[in-house]
Design a protein around this motif. Structure first.
Motif, short mmCIF file in Angstrom:
data_model
loop_
_atom_site.label_atom_id
_atom_site.label_comp_id
_atom_site.label_asym_id
_atom_site.label_seq_id
_atom_site.Cartn_x
_atom_site.Cartn_y
_atom_site.Cartn_z
N GLN A 118 -17.85 -15.84 86.48
CA GLN A 118 -16.60 -15.67 87.23
C GLN A 118 -16.38 -14.20 87.56
O GLN A 118 -17.15 -13.33 87.19
N GLY A 119 -15.27 -13.93 88.25
CA GLY A 119 -14.86 -12.57 88.57
C GLY A 119 -15.12 -12.20 90.02
O GLY A 119 -15.93 -12.82 90.71
N VAL A 120 -14.41 -11.18 90.47
CA VAL A 120 -14.60 -10.65 91.82
C VAL A 120 -14.09 -9.22 91.82
O VAL A 120 -13.19 -8.87 91.03
N ALA A 121 -14.66 -8.37 92.65
CA ALA A 121 -14.22 -6.98 92.76
C ALA A 121 -13.94 -6.69 94.23
O ALA A 121 -14.81 -6.25 94.97
N MET A 122 -12.71 -7.00 94.64
CA MET A 122 -12.30 -6.80 96.03
C MET A 122 -10.93 -6.16 96.05
O MET A 122 -10.09 -6.42 95.19
N GLU A 123 -10.72 -5.31 97.03
CA GLU A 123 -9.42 -4.65 97.18
C GLU A 123 -8.34 -5.70 97.38
O GLU A 123 -8.50 -6.66 98.14
N GLY A 124 -7.25 -5.54 96.66
CA GLY A 124 -6.13 -6.46 96.80
C GLY A 124 -6.12 -7.60 95.82
O GLY A 124 -5.18 -8.39 95.79
N THR A 125 -7.18 -7.70 94.99
CA THR A 125 -7.22 -8.76 93.98
C THR A 125 -6.81 -8.19 92.63
O THR A 125 -7.18 -7.07 92.28
N GLU A 126 -6.04 -8.96 91.89
CA GLU A 126 -5.57 -8.52 90.58
C GLU A 126 -5.80 -9.64 89.58
O GLU A 126 -5.33 -10.77 89.77
N ALA A 127 -6.53 -9.33 88.52
CA ALA A 127 -6.82 -10.33 87.50
C ALA A 127 -5.72 -10.35 86.45
O ALA A 127 -5.45 -9.35 85.79
N ARG A 128 -5.08 -11.51 86.31
CA ARG A 128 -4.14 -11.73 85.21
C ARG A 128 -4.78 -12.64 84.16
O ARG A 128 -4.50 -12.51 82.97
N ASN A 129 -5.61 -13.56 84.62
CA ASN A 129 -6.41 -14.34 83.69
C ASN A 129 -7.62 -13.51 83.25
O ASN A 129 -7.95 -12.51 83.90
N PRO A 130 -8.30 -13.92 82.18
CA PRO A 130 -9.55 -13.22 81.82
C PRO A 130 -10.49 -13.18 83.01
O PRO A 130 -10.71 -14.19 83.67
#
Length: 358
Positions: free
Chosen positions: A143-155
């Protein structure tokens, strides 16, 4: 090879087939449906849709049920002590703006019904992989993503979960950024877990007896998937990359070494199917170009060994293809290929069921 059925799918992202209770099922998670008036783009659409569940009947898949799997990316079937489960991965929800912090749901199968068993908080989930070490059951989540405008609140890191007798609990977090896939395999008593990442280095990890430790970092970026198989008296690891070469690696006794470049960019998934001719590696190709201007009409390829190399033996016209699964029934071999984007960059495009010839 004959196309025997078109499945009415929209943004199909995976194909998982299995037998439970004497019935063969096929699960197809779907990423999105087209929204009237929206431009044709891979990053839009309505993600609040269902995964499709089919039942195999008289050489065709018939609708069985639908599962609420928004932004569906994957489905993984496995069994524990006579119980049957289906882990599903959700990339996102919504129709814009989109929410990447979503729960991915594990279902339990009982008498043909899929009952919600456990919700796992995930962030842009891509894939589950079930494997066992002795009597222990694990689920690896990419899982996961590294894009501008995304914010991880879950692990947000890829991770491994372990069955504790009642549910799956976090066991180990993987150093990761934009996870796509895992593959578990064994060579000579050693247990390995390969991990594909879009941004971070893809790698092969080795089981130490208590956890997985980095064993070998791999060349190439934009990792998508692995396929381990044994053939020609050797152990092989195929490694698909979206914007780099897709390659075949060979185990030399101490590590994996480059053996062959299978193709240039576009790689997405594999399926290895053994048969009387020694086996076929099917490489599923996704798209070329950028997310903003993708080329989706590609050719996926079936390879067989000849003179120590994998040689193309079969071509499949695909459209934003994402996955494949193979199975046998009544003496015939079948291949299901999921297509996710038409040439017009719309999600509504049929997935294919093929009956394979000799």
């Amino acid at each position: 090879m004959k196309n025997i059925q078109d499945l009415d799918t929209s943004g199909a992202r995976a194909a998982e087939t299995f037998i439970h209770g004497g019935t063969r099922y096929l699960v197809v998670p779907q990423l999105a449906v087209d929204v009237p008036g929206q431009p044709a783009m891979i990053t839009v659409g309505n993600s609040d849709i269902d995964a499709l569940v089919y039942r195999w009947q008289d050489e065709t898949f018939v609708p069985h049920t639908r599962l609420p799997v928004p932004g569906g990316e994957d489905a993984e079937f496995f069994e524990i002590g006579g119980r049957a489960f289906l882990a599903t991965a959700s990339l996102k929800s919504g129709a814009g703006p989109y929410e990447l912090n979503v729960d991915s749901v594990i279902f339990e199968l009982k008498d043909g019904a899929f009952i919600e068993f456990q919700r796992v908080p995930t962030f842009a989930a891509k894939q589950w992989t079930h494997f066992t070490i002795g009597e222990r059951h694990f689920l690896a989540l990419a899982q996961g993503v590294a894009m501008e405008g995304t914010e991880a609140r879950n692990p947000s890191k890829s991770a491994i979960y372990e069955w504790n007798g009642e549910c799956f609990a976090e066991f180990q977090v993987i150093d990761s950024t934009w996870g796509y896939n895992f593959a578990f395999f064994e060579i000579g008593g050693q247990r390995f877990l390969a991990y594909a990442d879009h941004v971070a280095r893809s790698r092969v990890m080795l089981w130490s007896g208590t956890r997985f430790e980095d064993f070998q970092l791999l060349d190439g970026k934009t990792g998508r998937a692995f396929q381990f198989f044994e053939a020609q008296g050797e152990a092989w690891l195929a490694f698909a990359c979206l914007h780099d070469d897709t390659v075949l690696l060979r185990w030399n006794g101490t590590g994996f070494v480059a053996h062959q470049t299978l193709s240039g960019p576009g790689g997405r998934e594999f399926v290895w199917r053994e048969d009387a001719q020694g086996g076929e590696l099917v490489q599923i190709n996704f798209l070329l170009g950028s997310r903003e201007a993708p080329v989706t009409s590609l050719t996926s390829v079936g390879y067989r060994f000849a003179d120590g190399k994998l040689v193309p033996q079969r071509e499949l016209p695909t459209s934003g293809a994402t996955d494949a699964c193979a199975f046998e029934d009544s003496g015939h071999a079948y291949l299901v290929v999921t297509n996710s984007l038409g040439a017009d960059i719309r999600f509504r495009t049929p997935s294919k069921v093929y009956r394979l010839g000799a």
